[in-house]
Write a protein that holds these residues in place. Structure first.
Motif, PDB file in Angstrom:
ATOM      1  N   VAL A 155       8.058  36.835  -9.019  1.00  0.00           N
ATOM      2  CA  VAL A 155       8.562  37.426 -10.228  1.00  0.00           C
ATOM      3  C   VAL A 155       7.827  36.855 -11.257  1.00  0.00           C
ATOM      4  O   VAL A 155       7.408  37.554 -12.288  1.00  0.00           O
ATOM      5  N   GLY A 156       7.576  35.528 -11.347  1.00  0.00           N
ATOM      6  CA  GLY A 156       6.783  34.727 -12.523  1.00  0.00           C
ATOM      7  C   GLY A 156       5.431  35.365 -12.601  1.00  0.00           C
ATOM      8  O   GLY A 156       4.805  35.600 -13.555  1.00  0.00           O
ATOM      9  N   GLN A 157       4.678  35.673 -11.356  1.00  0.00           N
ATOM     10  CA  GLN A 157       3.240  36.179 -11.192  1.00  0.00           C
ATOM     11  C   GLN A 157       3.311  37.500 -12.139  1.00  0.00           C
ATOM     12  O   GLN A 157       2.478  37.642 -13.020  1.00  0.00           O
ATOM     13  N   VAL A 158       4.212  38.340 -11.959  1.00  0.00           N
ATOM     14  CA  VAL A 158       4.336  39.688 -12.616  1.00  0.00           C
ATOM     15  C   VAL A 158       4.679  39.411 -14.030  1.00  0.00           C
ATOM     16  O   VAL A 158       4.173  40.246 -15.073  1.00  0.00           O
ATOM     17  N   ALA A 159       5.621  38.790 -14.397  1.00  0.00           N
ATOM     18  CA  ALA A 159       5.839  38.446 -15.924  1.00  0.00           C
ATOM     19  C   ALA A 159       4.915  37.930 -16.410  1.00  0.00           C
ATOM     20  O   ALA A 159       4.864  37.958 -17.561  1.00  0.00           O
ATOM     21  N   ARG A 160       4.127  36.882 -15.911  1.00  0.00           N
ATOM     22  CA  ARG A 160       2.936  36.476 -16.864  1.00  0.00           C
ATOM     23  C   ARG A 160       2.025  37.409 -17.336  1.00  0.00           C
ATOM     24  O   ARG A 160       1.460  37.311 -18.434  1.00  0.00           O
ATOM     25  N   ILE A 161       1.826  38.416 -16.449  1.00  0.00           N
ATOM     26  CA  ILE A 161       0.943  39.433 -16.826  1.00  0.00           C
ATOM     27  C   ILE A 161       1.177  40.329 -17.818  1.00  0.00           C
ATOM     28  O   ILE A 161       0.734  40.808 -18.532  1.00  0.00           O
ATOM     29  N   LEU A 162       2.688  40.752 -17.617  1.00  0.00           N
ATOM     30  CA  LEU A 162       3.220  41.477 -18.563  1.00  0.00           C
ATOM     31  C   LEU A 162       3.357  40.535 -20.002  1.00  0.00           C
ATOM     32  O   LEU A 162       3.123  41.294 -21.265  1.00  0.00           O
ATOM     33  N   GLY A 163       3.619  39.529 -19.834  1.00  0.00           N
ATOM     34  CA  GLY A 163       3.468  38.513 -21.054  1.00  0.00           C
ATOM     35  C   GLY A 163       2.215  38.464 -21.886  1.00  0.00           C
ATOM     36  O   GLY A 163       2.071  38.419 -22.926  1.00  0.00           O
ATOM     37  N   GLN A 164       1.273  38.532 -21.093  1.00  0.00           N
ATOM     38  CA  GLN A 164      -0.009  38.472 -21.756  1.00  0.00           C
ATOM     39  C   GLN A 164      -0.326  39.675 -22.686  1.00  0.00           C
ATOM     40  O   GLN A 164      -0.943  39.643 -23.728  1.00  0.00           O
ATOM     41  N   LEU A 165       0.129  40.886 -22.096  1.00  0.00           N
ATOM     42  CA  LEU A 165      -0.050  42.257 -22.827  1.00  0.00           C
ATOM     43  C   LEU A 165       0.963  42.041 -24.190  1.00  0.00           C
ATOM     44  O   LEU A 165       0.724  42.382 -25.197  1.00  0.00           O
ATOM     45  N   ARG A 166       2.258  41.584 -23.859  1.00  0.00           N
ATOM     46  CA  ARG A 166       3.259  41.530 -24.752  1.00  0.00           C
ATOM     47  C   ARG A 166       2.706  40.570 -26.056  1.00  0.00           C
ATOM     48  O   ARG A 166       3.019  41.041 -27.148  1.00  0.00           O
ATOM     49  N   ASP A 167       2.170  39.169 -25.596  1.00  0.00           N
ATOM     50  CA  ASP A 167       1.798  38.409 -26.607  1.00  0.00           C
ATOM     51  C   ASP A 167       0.640  39.207 -27.603  1.00  0.00           C
ATOM     52  O   ASP A 167       0.623  38.992 -29.113  1.00  0.00           O
ATOM     53  N   ILE A 168      -0.185  39.807 -27.049  1.00  0.00           N
ATOM     54  CA  ILE A 168      -1.132  40.634 -27.768  1.00  0.00           C
ATOM     55  C   ILE A 168      -0.565  41.803 -28.604  1.00  0.00           C
ATOM     56  O   ILE A 168      -0.933  41.841 -29.750  1.00  0.00           O
ATOM     57  N   ASP A 169       0.284  42.456 -28.018  1.00  0.00           N
ATOM     58  CA  ASP A 169       1.230  43.353 -29.117  1.00  0.00           C
ATOM     59  C   ASP A 169       1.962  42.597 -30.386  1.00  0.00           C
ATOM     60  O   ASP A 169       1.874  43.067 -31.485  1.00  0.00           O
ATOM     61  N   VAL A 170       2.555  41.481 -29.993  1.00  0.00           N
ATOM     62  CA  VAL A 170       3.069  40.805 -30.929  1.00  0.00           C
ATOM     63  C   VAL A 170       1.908  40.242 -31.947  1.00  0.00           C
ATOM     64  O   VAL A 170       2.392  40.534 -33.143  1.00  0.00           O
ATOM     65  N   LEU A 171       0.972  39.808 -31.679  1.00  0.00           N
ATOM     66  CA  LEU A 171      -0.120  39.259 -32.965  1.00  0.00           C
ATOM     67  C   LEU A 171      -0.584  40.570 -33.395  1.00  0.00           C
ATOM     68  O   LEU A 171      -0.791  40.328 -34.721  1.00  0.00           O
ATOM     69  N   GLY A 172      -0.824  41.622 -32.568  1.00  0.00           N
ATOM     70  CA  GLY A 172      -1.196  42.749 -33.382  1.00  0.00           C
ATOM     71  C   GLY A 172      -0.229  43.248 -34.604  1.00  0.00           C
ATOM     72  O   GLY A 172      -0.340  43.661 -35.749  1.00  0.00           O
ATOM     73  N   ASP A 173       1.124  43.137 -34.190  1.00  0.00           N
ATOM     74  CA  ASP A 173       2.183  43.597 -35.081  1.00  0.00           C
ATOM     75  C   ASP A 173       2.072  42.542 -36.368  1.00  0.00           C
ATOM     76  O   ASP A 173       2.442  43.029 -37.477  1.00  0.00           O
ATOM     77  N   LEU A 174       1.875  41.432 -36.121  1.00  0.00           N
ATOM     78  CA  LEU A 174       1.932  40.402 -37.049  1.00  0.00           C
ATOM     79  C   LEU A 174       0.696  40.739 -38.130  1.00  0.00           C
ATOM     80  O   LEU A 174       1.065  40.963 -39.395  1.00  0.00           O
ATOM     81  N   LEU A 175      -0.299  40.911 -37.544  1.00  0.00           N
ATOM     82  CA  LEU A 175      -1.689  41.059 -38.466  1.00  0.00           C
ATOM     83  C   LEU A 175      -1.474  42.424 -39.254  1.00  0.00           C
ATOM     84  O   LEU A 175      -1.796  42.273 -40.613  1.00  0.00           O
ATOM     85  N   LYS A 176      -1.322  43.560 -38.724  1.00  0.00           N
ATOM     86  CA  LYS A 176      -0.944  44.715 -39.112  1.00  0.00           C
ATOM     87  C   LYS A 176       0.082  44.876 -40.237  1.00  0.00           C
ATOM     88  O   LYS A 176      -0.150  45.734 -41.354  1.00  0.00           O
ATOM     89  N   ASN A 177       1.419  44.404 -39.929  1.00  0.00           N
ATOM     90  CA  ASN A 177       2.609  44.884 -40.380  1.00  0.00           C
ATOM     91  C   ASN A 177       3.283  43.803 -41.304  1.00  0.00           C
ATOM     92  O   ASN A 177       3.870  44.324 -42.148  1.00  0.00           O
ATOM     93  N   TRP A 178       2.615  42.621 -41.155  1.00  0.00           N
ATOM     94  CA  TRP A 178       3.366  41.437 -41.695  1.00  0.00           C
ATOM     95  C   TRP A 178       2.228  40.727 -42.708  1.00  0.00           C
ATOM     96  O   TRP A 178       2.722  40.543 -43.983  1.00  0.00           O
ATOM     97  N   TYR A 179       1.061  40.700 -42.401  1.00  0.00           N
ATOM     98  CA  TYR A 179       0.130  40.026 -43.140  1.00  0.00           C
ATOM     99  C   TYR A 179      -0.944  40.845 -43.914  1.00  0.00           C
ATOM    100  O   TYR A 179      -1.265  40.314 -45.055  1.00  0.00           O
ATOM    101  N   ARG A 180      -1.331  41.852 -43.456  1.00  0.00           N
ATOM    102  CA  ARG A 180      -2.448  42.573 -44.157  1.00  0.00           C
ATOM    103  C   ARG A 180      -2.314  43.040 -45.487  1.00  0.00           C
ATOM    104  O   ARG A 180      -2.966  43.054 -46.250  1.00  0.00           O
ATOM    105  N   SER A 181      -0.996  43.612 -45.747  1.00  0.00           N
ATOM    106  CA  SER A 181      -0.712  44.186 -46.966  1.00  0.00           C
ATOM    107  C   SER A 181      -0.695  43.443 -47.885  1.00  0.00           C
ATOM    108  O   SER A 181      -1.017  43.652 -49.386  1.00  0.00           O
ATOM    109  N   ASP A 182      -0.764  41.983 -47.735  1.00  0.00           N
ATOM    110  CA  ASP A 182      -0.424  40.950 -48.688  1.00  0.00           C
ATOM    111  C   ASP A 182      -1.904  40.170 -49.005  1.00  0.00           C
ATOM    112  O   ASP A 182      -1.866  39.395 -49.871  1.00  0.00           O
ATOM    113  N   LEU A 183      -2.982  40.443 -48.346  1.00  0.00           N
ATOM    114  CA  LEU A 183      -4.287  40.104 -48.642  1.00  0.00           C
ATOM    115  C   LEU A 183      -5.066  40.811 -49.449  1.00  0.00           C
ATOM    116  O   LEU A 183      -4.973  42.223 -49.555  1.00  0.00           O
ATOM    117  N   PRO A 184      -5.972  40.297 -50.031  1.00  0.00           N
ATOM    118  CA  PRO A 184      -7.051  41.066 -51.000  1.00  0.00           C
ATOM    119  C   PRO A 184      -7.839  41.564 -49.938  1.00  0.00           C
ATOM    120  O   PRO A 184      -7.934  41.378 -48.888  1.00  0.00           O
TER     121      PRO A 184
END
Length: 326
Positions: free
Chosen positions: A75-104
């Protein structure tokens, strides 16, 4: 596939069955949508199902007699691979929707370059998710759980009343959480008593997080395991227990927010092949402000969990289920 018990859940084994069925069915519910890759929330929910299934297997392991293909490691093996994609999605959401609009504008252009790199990484991570969900390991894992749920087998201790062993199930993980060295980050001892320093500025917070951020991240993982474990049994306890679960969830969230900011910084450093702060000073300052703010929230939780009375009360709360107090 069998989804529910044919009788009211009373024994250790009954509750093990309900937990395994609930989280396994959650995984199946989201699997097809994850493969369609239209909504990142589907991936998040499937990953949560995997994590909680793994927690249930660990928490109920003394009662379970599982086939080899349905063990916690797989179960952990599968969860880790799903987690890698999820971490990228979280990072992308932060960059696009939380930080970008406040930057010059100049920094937005730099961020867009990073987002292009992130999108390439996401395509690769999604390919790995597709491959694992079509792999024989995952297919065998699903078949093993489905077969067990149709014809569950247990260890002898599964027949014991769940109320008689709740503290034995919960206290080992609670103790691991409370004894974690992460609680000692940023404090000192004087004559055996904890001394909390005065409020630190951003520079001081950055320095200690650079030195001991990994320890706090590990504490977050221990908090997550404890939360999942305790949430398996919330129906047996009073409001005091629920409040401790909430505090642990808050701890997980605060430390997670700090960790996300470090992951973001590491990613940008990798993209630009050097310290990104000269290219993106506004974002650098914003991340430092977030970490400083989250540090204040962490200190409040740290004080609460290092308080001797609160630690003792947590143990006593786990020892007394709601049935014992009625």
């Amino acid at each position: 596939m069998k989804k529910y018990l044919d009788r009211e859940a009373k024994t250790f084994g009954d509750w093990a069955y309900l937990a395994i069925a609930k989280h396994f069915n959650k995984i199946l519910k989201h699997e097809n949508e994850v493969l369609k890759d239209k909504d990142p929330e589907e991936l998040h929910q499937m990953r949560v199902g995997m994590r909680r299934l793994r927690s249930a297997i660990a928490g109920f392991s003394p009662a379970l007699n599982f086939p080899q293909n349905a063990d916690e490691k797989r179960v952990g093996q599968v969860a880790r691979i799903l987690g890698q994609l999820r971490d990228i999605d979280v990072l992308g959401d932060l960059l696009k929707n939380w930080y970008r609009s406040d930057l010059p504008q100049k920094e937005q252009k730099q961020l867009d370059k990073a987002l292009e790199v992130l999108e390439k990484q996401r395509k690769s991570a999604f390919k790995q998710v597709r491959e694992i969900l079509e792999d024989r390991l995952y297919i065998n894992l699903k078949e093993a759980f489905q077969n067990w749920l149709e014809n569950p087998t247990y260890q002898e201790i599964a027949e014991i009343d769940i109320n008689n062993i709740l503290p034995d199930l919960l206290l080992p993980q609670v103790s691991k959480l409370l004894l974690h060295p992460g609680w000692l980050v940023g404090i000192k001892f004087q004559e055996g008593k904890v001394q909390f320093p005065d409020e630190w500025d951003k520079k001081q917070v950055e320095e200690i997080l650079n030195r001991q951020g990994t320890t706090l991240h590990d504490l977050r993982k221990e908090a997550k395991r404890s939360r999942y474990n305790m949430e398996l049994f919330t129906q047996f306890y009073s409001d005091a227990y629920q409040n401790y679960v909430k505090d642990i969830k808050d701890l997980q969230t605060v430390l997670g927010d700090m960790q996300d900011s470090f992951v973001l910084a590491e990613f940008l450093t990798e993209v630009f092949e050097k310290d990104y702060s000269t290219k993106m000073p506004t974002l650098t300052e914003k991340l430092a402000e977030i970490r400083h703010h989250k540090w204040q929230e962490w200190k409040e939780l740290q004080r609460k969990f290092l308080n001797p009375k609160n630690r003792k009360d947590l143990h006593l709360t786990v020892l007394r289920s709601s049935q014992e107090t009625t």
